[in-house]
Design an enzyme around this catalytic site. Structure first.
Site, short mmCIF file in Angstrom:
data_model
loop_
_atom_site.label_atom_id
_atom_site.label_comp_id
_atom_site.label_asym_id
_atom_site.label_seq_id
_atom_site.Cartn_x
_atom_site.Cartn_y
_atom_site.Cartn_z
N HIS A 1 0.97 -4.35 40.45
CA HIS A 1 1.26 -4.99 39.32
C HIS A 1 0.27 -4.74 38.15
CE1 HIS A 1 3.52 -8.61 37.37
NE2 HIS A 1 3.12 -7.94 36.33
N HIS B 1 -0.14 -3.34 34.02
CA HIS B 1 0.55 -2.67 32.75
C HIS B 1 -0.26 -1.74 32.21
CE1 HIS B 1 3.63 -6.20 32.85
NE2 HIS B 1 2.67 -6.79 33.21
N ASN C 1 7.66 -2.64 31.15
CA ASN C 1 7.69 -3.16 29.98
C ASN C 1 7.09 -2.42 28.86
OD1 ASN C 1 5.23 -4.38 30.77
ND2 ASN C 1 5.56 -6.14 29.75
N ASP D 1 9.62 -7.14 34.65
CA ASP D 1 8.45 -8.30 34.41
C ASP D 1 8.06 -8.31 32.96
OD1 ASP D 1 6.05 -9.87 35.43
OD2 ASP D 1 4.86 -8.19 34.55
N HIS E 1 10.04 -11.59 38.06
CA HIS E 1 9.19 -12.27 37.39
C HIS E 1 9.73 -13.88 37.29
CE1 HIS E 1 6.63 -13.47 33.47
NE2 HIS E 1 7.84 -14.18 33.35
N HIS F 1 3.23 -12.52 40.67
CA HIS F 1 2.40 -13.68 40.14
C HIS F 1 3.10 -15.17 40.42
CE1 HIS F 1 5.13 -13.22 36.72
NE2 HIS F 1 4.50 -12.28 36.33
N ASP G 1 -1.94 -8.04 37.78
CA ASP G 1 -1.14 -8.28 36.45
C ASP G 1 -1.88 -8.00 35.18
OD1 ASP G 1 0.89 -8.85 34.56
OD2 ASP G 1 0.83 -11.05 35.12
N HIS H 1 -4.26 -6.37 25.95
CA HIS H 1 -3.30 -6.49 24.59
C HIS H 1 -4.73 -6.30 23.40
CE1 HIS H 1 0.30 -8.54 25.59
NE2 HIS H 1 -0.58 -9.06 26.63
O1 DOR Z 1 0.85 -12.65 30.84
C1 DOR Z 1 1.54 -11.92 31.08
N1 DOR Z 1 1.59 -10.60 30.44
N2 DOR Z 1 2.76 -12.13 31.82
C2 DOR Z 1 3.70 -11.12 31.99
O2 DOR Z 1 4.64 -11.52 32.79
C3 DOR Z 1 3.73 -9.98 31.25
C4 DOR Z 1 2.44 -9.63 30.68
C5 DOR Z 1 2.34 -8.56 29.75
O3 DOR Z 1 3.04 -7.42 29.70
O4 DOR Z 1 1.34 -8.74 28.82
ZN ZN Z 2 5.06 -11.40 34.77
#
Ligand code: DOR
Ligand code: ZN
Length: 425
Positions: A56, A58, A90, A150, A177, A230, A303, A307
């Site tokens: 998991h 991103h 995503n 997710d 999710h 998660h 996860d 950002h």
């Molecule tokens: O905290 C999260 N951030 N939960 C998620 O399910 C998505 C993820 C994100 O893409 O930033």
């Molecule tokens: Zn998630």
């Protein structure tokens, strides 16, 4: 291809031995190995683990390359001891077609730091309305086997059922999710004492538990494979325990942060602690730790959610949920479980590799297996400095914390991606 003779290493906690890597595979193990052509690495005091596998991650590419790219995320992963990561869908555009999953897969190959296995979206645009082209993604060069919306829950039970039915044909997995959106509208943090005190809208545990309960029943009905992303509450653990006792084909993950941090972190109003699902209570943490040790929860997944600064350093209510994880996951596992190497190998490498169907990963270093492995110094301690992370983002919840363990080297098919604690490229 350089050969490497790693001397004095403990393989998954065993007695010190030597380990020879040649032509991409483990060529031999045992004391007193010699190889004239090999570069010698003195690994006295280090532990060799099968390369970690993250189910998991991103990676944000395509679309948010300012926050992370496939390459920067791959480097963060290698530095964290990973040799394979599953990239969540995503992105922007969403990875809901063969074209996008192939793009991510190709970028992973080009970066060459970890194996990047794309996850495909379940529904078109993650909108929860129409099934995406699951078959085309499965048949693509990326060979997608895990599908997930997710960030969003596949909340329509009919769509969830169809998705489970569809992937059954090729033994695919739907990774859910679990969040009933009607119960989390406007939610900012875990619903409980702390949210009441802070006056923030709560995300109740039952919003997760209700979806997991529904989905294990659907998976049981269809006879298909469900993976729960998660898991964050003690109640979810009980639902999973019952489902597994009945033989439902369900697996589950917990994140490092849900094993360590509580909702009291929100008292700082520092959005670095905003995450979805939210940080829960000490009671939940105790249940999650026990479940992971027992195997009711199968794996640790990061996860990893990078950002950009403007999406995190703002008011709590406007901040995006998510925190970095790849470069600190093993340290958190060591902090929580201590040197239980077999447990760590099982939950962070062998089982995730098996769930994702990643051949060549999750195998303990032994003669003939692909040399996907990592060397850990369990005695080292390090202070987490956000500016020093390889991720393009800085949103680690462990800033300036002292954590145990350091990744000294990582090998992907016999080639070092990390040496001396530094990325090779
Ligand atoms: O905290 C999260 N951030 N939960 C998620 O399910 C998505 C993820 C994100 O893409 O930033
Ligand atoms: Zn998630």
């Amino acid at each position: 291809m350089t050969a490497y003779l790693i001397t004095g290493v403990s393989i998954v906690g065993g007695e010190p031995t030597d380990l020879l890597i040649r032509d991409g595979v483990v060529a031999g193990t045992g004391r007193g190995l010699a190889a004239d052509d090999a570069t010698v690495l003195d690994a006295t005091g280090l532990v060799a683990l099968p390369g970690l596998v993250d189910l998991h991650t991103h990676l944000r590419e395509p679309g948010r390359e300012d926050a992370e790219t496939v390459e920067s995320g791959s480097r963060a992963a290698a530095l964290g001891g990973y040799t394979a990561v599953c990239a969540m869908a995503n992105t922007s555009p969403v990875a809901d077609t063969a074209g996008v999953v192939e793009q991510v897969w190709r970028l992973g190959r080009e970066a060459g730091l970890v194996d990047v296995q794309p996850i495909g979206a379940v529904t078109v645009g993650l909108a929860g309305e129409r099934l995406a082209e699951l078959g085309a993604m499965a048949d693509s060069a990326a060979g997608v086997r895990i599908f997930s919306d997710d960030g969003h829950c596949v909340s329509d039970p009919r769509l969830m059922r169809r998705a489970l039915e569809y992937v059954k044909a090729f033994d695919g997995v739907i990774a859910q999710h679990a969040e009933e959106p009607r119960l989390t509208d406007g939610a900012q943090m875990h619903e409980g004492e702390v949210s009441t005190r802070l006056g923030l809208t709560g995300w109740p545990a039952v919003a997760e538990e209700a979806i997991i309960a529904r989905d294990v029943l659907l998976a049981e009905h269809v006879g298909s494979r469900l993976h729960v992303c998660h898991v964050s509450t003690a109640g979810s653990v009980e639902v999973l325990r019952q489902a597994k006792a009945r033989g439902v084909r369900v697996t589950a993950e917990v994140t490092p942060h849900h094993l360590l941090l509580t909702d009291e972190k929100a008292e700082s109003y520092d959005p670095v602690f905003k995450v979805n699902p939210p940080l829960r209570t000490a009671t939940d943490i105790a249940a999650l730790r026990e479940a992971l040790a027992e195997g009711v929860i199968d794996i640790i997944a990061t996860d990893h959610a990078p950002h950009a600064v403007e999406d995190k350093e703002c008011e709590w209510a406007y901040a995006r949920p998510g925190m970095l994880g790849l470069e600190t996951a093993l340290s958190i596992a060591l902090d929580v479980f201590g040197p239980r190497w077999d447990l760590i190998a099982e939950r962070m490498s062998r089982t995730p590799a098996r769930i994702a169907g990643l051949a060549g990963h999750g195998l303990d270093p032994a003669p003939g297996v692909p040399a996907n492995l990592t060397l850990v110094d369990p005695a080292a301690r390090r202070v987490v400095e956000p500016a020093e992370l390889a991720s393009r983002s800085r949103n680690t919840p462990y800033a300036r914390m002292t954590l145990p363990g350091r990744i000294v080297a990582t090998f992907l098919r016999g080639e070092p991606t990390v040496l001396d604690g530094k990325a090779v490229k």
